[in-house]
Motif scaffolding. Sequence first.
Motif, PDB file in Angstrom:
ATOM      1  N   GLU A   1      35.039  48.636  43.658  1.00  0.00           N
ATOM      2  CA  GLU A   1      35.029  50.006  44.172  1.00  0.00           C
ATOM      3  C   GLU A   1      34.558  50.090  45.620  1.00  0.00           C
TER       4      GLU A   1
ATOM      5  N   TRP B   1      44.378  46.405  38.385  1.00  0.00           N
ATOM      6  CA  TRP B   1      44.940  47.527  39.150  1.00  0.00           C
ATOM      7  C   TRP B   1      45.982  48.281  38.333  1.00  0.00           C
TER       8      TRP B   1
ATOM      9  N   LEU C   1      39.586  55.411  44.877  1.00  0.00           N
ATOM     10  CA  LEU C   1      39.228  54.864  43.572  1.00  0.00           C
ATOM     11  C   LEU C   1      37.987  55.567  43.034  1.00  0.00           C
TER      12      LEU C   1
ATOM     13  N   ARG D   1      37.799  58.067  39.731  1.00  0.00           N
ATOM     14  CA  ARG D   1      36.845  57.824  38.648  1.00  0.00           C
ATOM     15  C   ARG D   1      35.995  59.055  38.385  1.00  0.00           C
TER      16      ARG D   1
ATOM     17  N   LEU E   1      43.923  50.430  36.043  1.00  0.00           N
ATOM     18  CA  LEU E   1      43.322  51.547  36.770  1.00  0.00           C
ATOM     19  C   LEU E   1      44.359  52.615  37.088  1.00  0.00           C
ATOM     20  N   GLU E   2      45.544  52.182  37.461  1.00  0.00           N
ATOM     21  CA  GLU E   2      46.629  53.111  37.750  1.00  0.00           C
ATOM     22  C   GLU E   2      46.958  53.942  36.503  1.00  0.00           C
TER      23      GLU E   2
ATOM     24  N   GLN F   1      48.397  52.653  42.302  1.00  0.00           N
ATOM     25  CA  GLN F   1      47.391  51.670  42.705  1.00  0.00           C
ATOM     26  C   GLN F   1      47.359  51.418  44.203  1.00  0.00           C
TER      27      GLN F   1
ATOM     28  N   LEU G   1      44.785  53.755  45.273  1.00  0.00           N
ATOM     29  CA  LEU G   1      43.470  53.358  44.787  1.00  0.00           C
ATOM     30  C   LEU G   1      42.915  52.170  45.551  1.00  0.00           C
TER      31      LEU G   1
ATOM     32  N   VAL H   1      34.229  52.631  33.190  1.00  0.00           N
ATOM     33  CA  VAL H   1      35.468  52.040  33.716  1.00  0.00           C
ATOM     34  C   VAL H   1      35.441  50.525  33.508  1.00  0.00           C
TER      35      VAL H   1
ATOM     36  N   TYR I   1      32.974  45.537  38.735  1.00  0.00           N
ATOM     37  CA  TYR I   1      33.696  46.775  39.061  1.00  0.00           C
ATOM     38  C   TYR I   1      33.092  47.435  40.298  1.00  0.00           C
TER      39      TYR I   1
ATOM     40  N   LEU J   1      38.067  48.229  31.387  1.00  0.00           N
ATOM     41  CA  LEU J   1      38.763  47.095  31.982  1.00  0.00           C
ATOM     42  C   LEU J   1      38.386  45.762  31.343  1.00  0.00           C
TER      43      LEU J   1
END
Length: 78
Positions: free
Chosen positions: A34, A45, A5, A9, A48-49, A56, A59, A19, A30, A23
């Motif tokens: 992480e 997720w 992850l 980033r 993020l994917e 994910q 991640l 990020v 966050y 989100l």
Amino acid sequence: MRKKLKEARQKAGMTQKQVAEYLGIHERYYQHIEVGHRTGDFTLWDMLEDLFNVHQRKLREIEDNHSGKAIHPVKHLK
């Protein structure tokens, strides 16, 4: 720590704050995701994917800070 992850980033050239803003969550939350202290919900997720174009499942992997290996559930022997 969720090394994949963090790497995703950084590869995207984003800060943790950026990020978190993407989100719609606090930066501190966050940061906890992480480093592996929080799980986050499925919606995060999915986002993020999409953001990093990395599955994910990758991640989400949590790696042991000492050995650098992914932590896997212990299998019980009979």
